[in-house]
Scaffold this motif. Sequence first.
Motif, PDB file in Angstrom:
ATOM      1  N   GLU A  42       3.694   2.346  -2.047  1.00 31.71           N
ATOM      2  CA  GLU A  42       2.328   2.000  -1.666  1.00 31.71           C
ATOM      3  C   GLU A  42       2.300   0.628  -1.000  1.00 31.71           C
ATOM      4  N   PHE A  43       1.387   0.476  -0.049  1.00 29.72           N
ATOM      5  CA  PHE A  43       1.224  -0.763   0.697  1.00 29.72           C
ATOM      6  C   PHE A  43      -0.237  -1.160   0.625  1.00 29.72           C
ATOM      7  N   THR A  44      -0.499  -2.414   0.222  1.00 34.37           N
ATOM      8  CA  THR A  44      -1.863  -2.891   0.044  1.00 34.37           C
ATOM      9  C   THR A  44      -2.121  -4.071   0.960  1.00 34.37           C
ATOM     10  N   ALA A  45      -3.336  -4.091   1.525  1.00 36.25           N
ATOM     11  CA  ALA A  45      -3.746  -5.210   2.368  1.00 36.25           C
ATOM     12  C   ALA A  45      -5.216  -5.511   2.078  1.00 36.25           C
ATOM     13  N   THR A  57      -0.176   4.969   1.278  1.00 40.04           N
ATOM     14  CA  THR A  57       1.182   5.382   0.932  1.00 40.04           C
ATOM     15  C   THR A  57       2.023   5.436   2.197  1.00 40.04           C
ATOM     16  N   GLY A  58       3.310   5.644   2.008  1.00 44.90           N
ATOM     17  CA  GLY A  58       4.215   5.818   3.134  1.00 44.90           C
ATOM     18  C   GLY A  58       3.930   7.092   3.910  1.00 44.90           C
ATOM     19  N   LYS A  59       3.115   7.966   3.351  1.00 40.04           N
ATOM     20  CA  LYS A  59       2.700   9.188   4.048  1.00 40.04           C
ATOM     21  C   LYS A  59       1.437   8.950   4.871  1.00 40.04           C
ATOM     22  N   ALA A  91      -2.647  -2.536   6.194  1.00 42.87           N
ATOM     23  CA  ALA A  91      -1.807  -1.811   5.234  1.00 42.87           C
ATOM     24  C   ALA A  91      -0.883  -0.841   5.972  1.00 42.87           C
ATOM     25  N   LEU A  92      -1.409  -0.165   6.999  1.00 46.44           N
ATOM     26  CA  LEU A  92      -0.587   0.747   7.787  1.00 46.44           C
ATOM     27  C   LEU A  92       0.486  -0.015   8.562  1.00 46.44           C
ATOM     28  N   SER A  99       9.147   0.761   7.312  1.00 46.19           N
ATOM     29  CA  SER A  99       9.823   1.954   7.811  1.00 46.19           C
ATOM     30  C   SER A  99      10.786   1.587   8.933  1.00 46.19           C
ATOM     31  N   ALA A 100      10.346   0.745   9.866  1.00 46.29           N
ATOM     32  CA  ALA A 100      11.200   0.319  10.978  1.00 46.29           C
ATOM     33  C   ALA A 100      12.399  -0.475  10.464  1.00 46.29           C
ATOM     34  N   ALA A 101      12.177  -1.322   9.469  1.00 43.94           N
ATOM     35  CA  ALA A 101      13.269  -2.133   8.914  1.00 43.94           C
ATOM     36  C   ALA A 101      14.316  -1.236   8.253  1.00 43.94           C
TER      37      ALA A 101
END
Length: 116
Positions: A42-45, A57-59, A91-92, A99-101
């Motif tokens: 999960e990614f939060t901003a 989420t990564g989805k 967040a996206l 993902s790129a990293a």
Amino acid sequence: MAKRGGFPGGMGMPGNMNNLMKQAQKMQKQMEENQKALEEKEFTATAGGGAVEVTVTGKKEVTKVKLSEEVVDPDDIEMLEDLIMAATNEALRKMEAESAAVMSKLAGGLGGGFPF
């Protein structure tokens, strides 16, 4: 009379090709594992100094939106919409950057192993 030229083993480079195939299969498995791990993360901003918080989420699915009471103003819905949009986009961006990293790290692991 001995055969001149060619490669050891007689037919092309079976050992080298086999190694390339194994390396490609290993890399594919790592990519699949990394993709699955990323999808579960999960990614939060936040935006507006923390007044709006969005988790994805990564989805690329929004799983949480948290609003502070002071940002909920019926006379200024447009500001709230902008803050939600800004937090969601950030967040996206975080998810895309990770993902790129991960993909870059995997590609770097090739080490020039492929001849093309």
